[in-house]
Design a protein around this motif. Structure first.
Motif, short mmCIF file in Angstrom:
data_model
loop_
_atom_site.label_atom_id
_atom_site.label_comp_id
_atom_site.label_asym_id
_atom_site.label_seq_id
_atom_site.Cartn_x
_atom_site.Cartn_y
_atom_site.Cartn_z
N LEU A 1 0.79 -1.36 0.02
CA LEU A 1 -0.01 -0.03 0.19
C LEU A 1 0.85 1.34 0.00
CD1 LEU A 1 -3.03 -0.54 2.42
CD2 LEU A 1 -2.95 0.22 0.13
N ASP A 2 2.07 1.34 0.29
CA ASP A 2 2.97 2.07 0.55
C ASP A 2 3.63 2.84 -0.95
OD1 ASP A 2 2.75 2.47 3.29
OD2 ASP A 2 4.50 1.23 3.49
N LEU A 3 3.61 2.02 -1.89
CA LEU A 3 4.00 2.30 -3.07
C LEU A 3 3.03 3.22 -4.02
CD1 LEU A 3 6.33 1.60 -5.21
CD2 LEU A 3 4.94 -0.14 -6.02
N LYS A 4 3.48 4.07 -4.42
CA LYS A 4 2.69 5.39 -5.16
C LYS A 4 2.98 5.34 -6.61
CE LYS A 4 0.99 6.32 -1.01
NZ LYS A 4 -0.53 5.84 -0.41
N ASP A 5 1.95 5.85 -7.38
CA ASP A 5 2.01 6.02 -8.90
C ASP A 5 2.59 4.75 -9.60
OD1 ASP A 5 1.47 8.92 -8.49
OD2 ASP A 5 3.50 9.32 -7.77
N TYR A 6 1.83 3.94 -9.57
CA TYR A 6 1.94 2.58 -10.32
C TYR A 6 0.84 1.94 -10.89
CZ TYR A 6 -0.31 0.23 -6.40
OH TYR A 6 -1.18 -0.09 -5.71
N LEU A 7 1.31 1.15 -12.03
CA LEU A 7 0.36 0.42 -12.71
C LEU A 7 0.26 -0.82 -11.90
CD1 LEU A 7 -1.73 -0.60 -14.94
CD2 LEU A 7 0.30 -1.13 -16.17
N GLY A 8 -1.15 -1.30 -11.33
CA GLY A 8 -1.15 -2.57 -10.66
C GLY A 8 -1.82 -3.70 -11.51
N THR A 9 -1.09 -4.95 -11.55
CA THR A 9 -1.90 -5.87 -12.48
C THR A 9 -1.96 -7.35 -11.70
OG1 THR A 9 -0.40 -4.99 -14.39
CG2 THR A 9 -1.37 -7.18 -14.65
N VAL A 10 -3.12 -8.00 -11.87
CA VAL A 10 -3.04 -9.24 -11.21
C VAL A 10 -3.38 -10.39 -12.49
CG1 VAL A 10 -4.95 -10.80 -10.15
CG2 VAL A 10 -4.63 -8.22 -9.69
N MET A 11 -2.34 -11.40 -12.34
CA MET A 11 -2.28 -12.38 -13.39
C MET A 11 -2.48 -13.70 -12.76
SD MET A 11 0.78 -10.92 -15.60
CE MET A 11 1.93 -10.60 -14.08
N VAL A 12 -3.06 -14.56 -13.41
CA VAL A 12 -3.16 -15.97 -12.97
C VAL A 12 -2.53 -16.99 -14.28
CG1 VAL A 12 -4.82 -17.87 -12.88
CG2 VAL A 12 -5.27 -15.61 -11.80
N GLY A 13 -2.08 -17.89 -13.80
CA GLY A 13 -1.27 -18.83 -14.79
C GLY A 13 -1.40 -20.26 -14.30
N VAL A 14 -1.64 -21.23 -15.41
CA VAL A 14 -1.88 -22.44 -15.18
C VAL A 14 -0.57 -23.27 -15.84
CG1 VAL A 14 -3.34 -24.23 -15.78
CG2 VAL A 14 -4.28 -22.48 -15.05
N TYR A 15 -0.13 -24.20 -15.01
CA TYR A 15 1.09 -25.07 -15.74
C TYR A 15 0.98 -26.39 -15.37
CZ TYR A 15 2.72 -20.04 -14.47
OH TYR A 15 2.56 -18.63 -14.41
N PHE A 16 1.49 -27.14 -16.28
CA PHE A 16 1.40 -28.63 -16.36
C PHE A 16 2.68 -29.27 -15.64
CE2 PHE A 16 -2.05 -27.35 -18.82
CZ PHE A 16 -3.26 -27.80 -18.34
N PHE A 17 2.35 -30.58 -15.24
CA PHE A 17 3.46 -31.30 -14.61
C PHE A 17 3.41 -32.72 -14.94
CE2 PHE A 17 3.26 -27.26 -12.72
CZ PHE A 17 4.92 -27.17 -12.42
N GLN A 18 4.32 -33.45 -14.89
CA GLN A 18 4.33 -35.09 -15.09
C GLN A 18 4.81 -35.56 -13.77
OE1 GLN A 18 6.82 -37.43 -17.62
NE2 GLN A 18 4.70 -37.61 -18.53
N GLU A 19 4.03 -36.37 -13.08
CA GLU A 19 4.42 -36.95 -11.68
C GLU A 19 5.07 -38.33 -12.11
OE1 GLU A 19 4.34 -39.20 -8.27
OE2 GLU A 19 2.80 -39.64 -9.94
N SER A 20 6.28 -38.23 -11.31
CA SER A 20 7.16 -39.57 -11.48
C SER A 20 7.81 -39.63 -10.15
CB SER A 20 7.89 -39.52 -12.67
OG SER A 20 8.64 -40.76 -12.69
N ASN A 21 7.39 -40.78 -9.42
CA ASN A 21 8.13 -41.39 -8.19
C ASN A 21 8.03 -39.91 -7.23
OD1 ASN A 21 8.90 -43.69 -9.20
ND2 ASN A 21 10.67 -43.03 -10.16
N GLY A 22 6.76 -39.57 -7.08
CA GLY A 22 6.68 -38.62 -6.00
C GLY A 22 7.25 -37.22 -6.50
N LYS A 23 8.06 -37.22 -7.64
CA LYS A 23 8.55 -35.72 -8.10
C LYS A 23 7.75 -35.22 -9.21
CE LYS A 23 13.01 -36.70 -6.39
NZ LYS A 23 14.56 -36.76 -7.00
N TYR A 24 7.63 -33.74 -9.37
CA TYR A 24 6.88 -33.13 -10.49
C TYR A 24 7.88 -32.48 -11.30
CZ TYR A 24 2.96 -34.02 -7.23
OH TYR A 24 2.16 -34.52 -6.40
N TYR A 25 7.81 -32.89 -12.67
CA TYR A 25 8.45 -32.29 -13.62
C TYR A 25 7.82 -31.34 -14.78
CZ TYR A 25 11.51 -35.91 -11.99
OH TYR A 25 12.40 -37.08 -11.33
N PRO A 26 8.06 -30.27 -14.70
CA PRO A 26 7.16 -29.25 -15.62
C PRO A 26 7.36 -29.48 -16.95
CG PRO A 26 9.36 -28.07 -15.05
CD PRO A 26 9.28 -29.49 -14.31
N LEU A 27 6.35 -29.49 -17.81
CA LEU A 27 6.08 -29.75 -19.29
C LEU A 27 6.37 -28.39 -19.82
CD1 LEU A 27 3.03 -32.09 -19.44
CD2 LEU A 27 5.51 -32.75 -19.20
#
Length: 252
Positions: free
Chosen positions: A212-238
């Motif tokens: 809230l203390d920052l002044k004179d700015y452009l505020g932007t809300v973004m949402v991203g969806v990312y896919f992964f492949q699970e193998s042996n409990g680990k997640y690898y990004p596609l």
């Protein structure tokens, strides 16, 4: 450049034309403009210079935005996003009706032109989900609430081959117009992995605080969806399978 074939064999400049000898042959070309300052101050180029000044400010703003939003962007293929974002910022500046050419600013323009922008080169959030999350902005408490309760499941036809899970990230970029001010970035959802067949409704309403203390700015809300492949409990990004969209913008 022209090559002389008759009457003269001297070198030097005459009437704005430079004569010189190269490889035993005589050539002539128009002398280069030496006084660049005088050239740019000419009234014939005032408008062009003003346009260039504004474009010159839009480009570093685009670079600053991408630097701040890097945690949202590094897993996707953005393609020509740098030049596209610069073009959008320039377009916003052109809507500034308060200042003259050469002095138009981003924050005095219609920043809503950024709303709905898809950032990935190929994957689009609008293809993955039919209903966008709702965004509630509280500028008194410095709080953004992103509501996924009506989003539903991801379109199965848009899920990349090999994906077993996906991840949802929400990011806020606060981009000051002044190059002397430092921007801010806030992110949520980095550690949550969801099975590809499950609904986004389970995320409910996600709150994120911003500065809230920052002044004179452009505020932007973004949402991203990312896919992964699970193998042996680990997640690898596609790589390059994710999508990021600008959901909301405001001036702070």
């Amino acid at each position: 450049m022209a090559r002389l074939t008759s009457w003269t064999k001297f070198v030097g400049t005459l009437g704005g034309i430079t004569f010189y000898l190269m490889n035993g042959k005589h050539y002539a070309r128009q002398a280069r403009q030496k006084n660049k300052k005088r050239f740019w101050l000419s009234r014939l180029f005032i408008v062009t210079k003003k346009e260039n000044d504004e474009f010159g400010r839009a480009s570093p703003l685009s670079a600053s935005f991408r630097y701040l939003a890097h945690p949202l962007l590094y897993l996707i293929h953005t393609g020509y996003f740098p030049s596209q974002l610069t073009a959008v910022f320039r377009k916003i500046m052109l809507t500034d009706g308060s200042h003259g050419k050469g002095k138009r600013t981003l924050l005095a323009g219609d920043v809503s032109l950024l709303r709905g922008m898809e950032i990935a080169k190929q994957a689009k959030l609008q293809y993955l989900i039919s209903q966008m999350p709702m965004v509630q902005l509280d500028q008194v408490d410095g709080l953004v609430k992103v509501n996924f309760s009506l989003v539903g499941r991801i379109n199965p036809n848009a899920i990349p081959a090999g994906a077993s899970h996906f991840q949802v990230k929400i990011g806020i970029v606060q981009l000051p117009e002044s190059p002397k001010a430092k921007g801010k970035f806030f992110i949520s959802g980095e550690e949550s992995y969801i099975k590809k067949e499950e609904s986004l409704d389970q995320l409910g309403e996600v709150p994120i605080s911003y500065d809230l203390d920052l002044k004179d700015y452009l505020g932007t809300v973004m949402v991203g969806v990312y896919f992964f492949q699970e193998s042996n409990g680990k997640y690898y990004p596609l790589k390059s399978s994710g999508a990021v969209r600008v959901l909301e913008v405001w001036k702070g």
